[in-house]
Scaffold this motif. Structure first.
Motif, PDB file in Angstrom:
ATOM      1  N   ASP A 290       0.821  -1.211   0.000  1.00 27.32           N
ATOM      2  CA  ASP A 290       0.000   0.000   0.000  1.00 27.32           C
ATOM      3  C   ASP A 290       0.857   1.264   0.000  1.00 27.32           C
ATOM      4  OD1 ASP A 290      -2.258  -1.533  -0.066  1.00 27.32           O
ATOM      5  OD2 ASP A 290      -2.624  -1.443   2.083  1.00 27.32           O
TER       6      ASP A 290
ATOM      7  N   THR B  41       2.019   1.757  -3.514  1.00 26.86           N
ATOM      8  CA  THR B  41       0.918   2.263  -4.335  1.00 26.86           C
ATOM      9  C   THR B  41       0.715   3.760  -4.093  1.00 26.86           C
ATOM     10  OG1 THR B  41      -0.178   0.112  -4.299  1.00 26.86           O
ATOM     11  CG2 THR B  41      -1.547   2.009  -4.851  1.00 26.86           C
TER      12      THR B  41
ATOM     13  N   ILE C  99      -9.458  -3.641 -11.807  1.00 25.87           N
ATOM     14  CA  ILE C  99      -9.402  -4.588 -10.680  1.00 25.87           C
ATOM     15  C   ILE C  99      -9.255  -6.010 -11.217  1.00 25.87           C
ATOM     16  CG2 ILE C  99     -10.673  -5.525  -8.705  1.00 25.87           C
ATOM     17  CD1 ILE C  99      -9.970  -2.666  -8.140  1.00 25.87           C
TER      18      ILE C  99
ATOM     19  N   MET D 249      -5.815  -6.905 -12.270  1.00 30.97           N
ATOM     20  CA  MET D 249      -4.842  -7.135 -11.193  1.00 30.97           C
ATOM     21  C   MET D 249      -5.167  -8.384 -10.387  1.00 30.97           C
ATOM     22  SD  MET D 249      -4.083  -3.255  -9.841  1.00 30.97           S
ATOM     23  CE  MET D 249      -5.808  -2.725  -9.856  1.00 30.97           C
TER      24      MET D 249
ATOM     25  N   ASP E  17      -9.299  -2.973  -0.524  1.00 26.05           N
ATOM     26  CA  ASP E  17      -8.856  -1.579  -0.479  1.00 26.05           C
ATOM     27  C   ASP E  17      -7.537  -1.374  -1.223  1.00 26.05           C
ATOM     28  OD1 ASP E  17     -11.090  -0.906   0.931  1.00 26.05           O
ATOM     29  OD2 ASP E  17     -10.120  -0.968   2.889  1.00 26.05           O
ATOM     30  N   SER E  18      -6.655  -2.364  -1.159  1.00 24.49           N
ATOM     31  CA  SER E  18      -5.387  -2.263  -1.887  1.00 24.49           C
ATOM     32  C   SER E  18      -5.638  -2.268  -3.391  1.00 24.49           C
ATOM     33  CB  SER E  18      -4.478  -3.437  -1.522  1.00 24.49           C
ATOM     34  OG  SER E  18      -4.185  -3.421  -0.138  1.00 24.49           O
ATOM     35  N   LEU E  19      -6.551  -3.106  -3.834  1.00 28.50           N
ATOM     36  CA  LEU E  19      -6.884  -3.148  -5.260  1.00 28.50           C
ATOM     37  C   LEU E  19      -7.509  -1.826  -5.698  1.00 28.50           C
ATOM     38  CD1 LEU E  19      -8.242  -6.798  -5.524  1.00 28.50           C
ATOM     39  CD2 LEU E  19      -6.244  -5.894  -6.729  1.00 28.50           C
ATOM     40  N   THR E  20      -8.370  -1.269  -4.858  1.00 29.20           N
ATOM     41  CA  THR E  20      -8.983   0.017  -5.192  1.00 29.20           C
ATOM     42  C   THR E  20      -7.912   1.107  -5.310  1.00 29.20           C
ATOM     43  OG1 THR E  20     -11.031  -0.591  -4.057  1.00 29.20           O
ATOM     44  CG2 THR E  20     -10.653   1.761  -4.414  1.00 29.20           C
ATOM     45  N   ALA E  21      -6.965   1.109  -4.372  1.00 31.10           N
ATOM     46  CA  ALA E  21      -5.890   2.116  -4.406  1.00 31.10           C
ATOM     47  C   ALA E  21      -5.041   1.965  -5.668  1.00 31.10           C
ATOM     48  CB  ALA E  21      -5.024   1.995  -3.155  1.00 31.10           C
ATOM     49  N   ALA E  22      -4.767   0.726  -6.046  1.00 31.62           N
ATOM     50  CA  ALA E  22      -3.989   0.486  -7.262  1.00 31.62           C
ATOM     51  C   ALA E  22      -4.776   0.906  -8.499  1.00 31.62           C
ATOM     52  CB  ALA E  22      -3.589  -0.987  -7.344  1.00 31.62           C
ATOM     53  N   ALA E  23      -6.076   0.623  -8.503  1.00 24.79           N
ATOM     54  CA  ALA E  23      -6.918   1.031  -9.631  1.00 24.79           C
ATOM     55  C   ALA E  23      -6.965   2.555  -9.744  1.00 24.79           C
ATOM     56  CB  ALA E  23      -8.330   0.467  -9.462  1.00 24.79           C
TER      57      ALA E  23
END
Lengths: 76, 76, 76, 76, 76, 76
Positions: free
Chosen positions: D51, D54, E29, E32, F51-57
């Motif tokens: 995180d 990111t 999403i 990933m 939440d990590s995927l959302t941040a990366a997106a």
């Protein structure tokens, strides 16, 4: 579900544009969590937390940037 | 509730534009948490936390980007 | 309190524009937490935390985007 | 401390523009935490956390948006 | 995997543009985390958390800004 | 290390532009954490966290905004 209430980004005034930005953010949430009861239950979780309110205000600011640009910033 | 105080994004100076950006962010919060007492209680939560202040400053920066663009950056 | 030091977004160089962006972010924080002692106490909290520094750098980047656009990116 | 290495946002190529965006983000951090030893100690904290990486990549993306716009996206 | 469903940012209406923005975020999403079962398992984690929903709505807002600009904001 | 694969922001299609945005975000991470083994170890940490995927997106969305603007949104 309607994601852009009214189907247009064009509004008569900045005030209406801001209200549209708020609605767009809400419809986004409603689209991801369509259960009204769940959304109602989550409300106190963020409405009583300073950081949650800041994060939600951030989304409104980003939506409004788009609506304001669409309207040429309501310059005369 | 008025979301855009004054009903316009146009201001005479960058300083007034910045003050408007701050107000717009606050009105956003007030729109989501209309209870003045709750907002007052939440204040120390973020005003004494570095990350909360940074997050709030981020929102002001985003609002200001819109206000500044609306005003053509107050170039002469 | 002055929110935009100097009262203009226009600067002679990118370096001065960047310094203005940093100041604008700081004034935002100072506007929300006017107590110098509290701000001083919060400083180690974020200056020694990688994620806090990243979040603060993010705000500077957003402020600078506005300042840079205002100055036409200092293109000759 | 120089905040914009080279003192200009204009670069010959997208690759150099990207490198500048990375440097600008780093200089921002260095400006807030000038102690090299502290910054070195913080490095593993974020370089080994998904995180944190990111969030740092997010800042680079925002800085790059400004650099890219400054360069007219290096269109021929 | 198709990252931009339909292969274009141009849509007939704001509503379709908004739906595209939502899809683009979802495809990101999916790109990933390609395992449908994992994504399904993660769904309640964010759909029942106010801050997660806000973060997801933020991404939609950013994607939509791009789609809306691509379409000249669907001005007549 | 190449930060902008291909050395240009210009792509033939939105799909290729989106793929470039994803790559740019990945190269950013690789630039900050060059150890492939560490990056591989971090992967499950974010790929299994909503939440990590959302941040990366979110980062992909920001990178894509730049790529899309560079390409004039691939309007005909």
């Amino acid at each position: 579900m309607e994601l852009i209430p009214g189907g247009t980004l064009i509004t008569a005034t900045p005030e209406e544009g801001r209200a549209l930005a708020v609605l767009m953010a809400r419809k986004s949430i409603g689209n991801m969590q369509p259960d009204t009861e769940v959304r109602k239950a989550l409300r106190p979780e963020y409405a009583n937390n300073a950081d949650s309110l800041t994060a939600a205000a951030h989304v409104v600011a980003v939506e409004f940037a788009t609506v304001a640009a669409a309207n040429g910033y309501w310059r005369k």
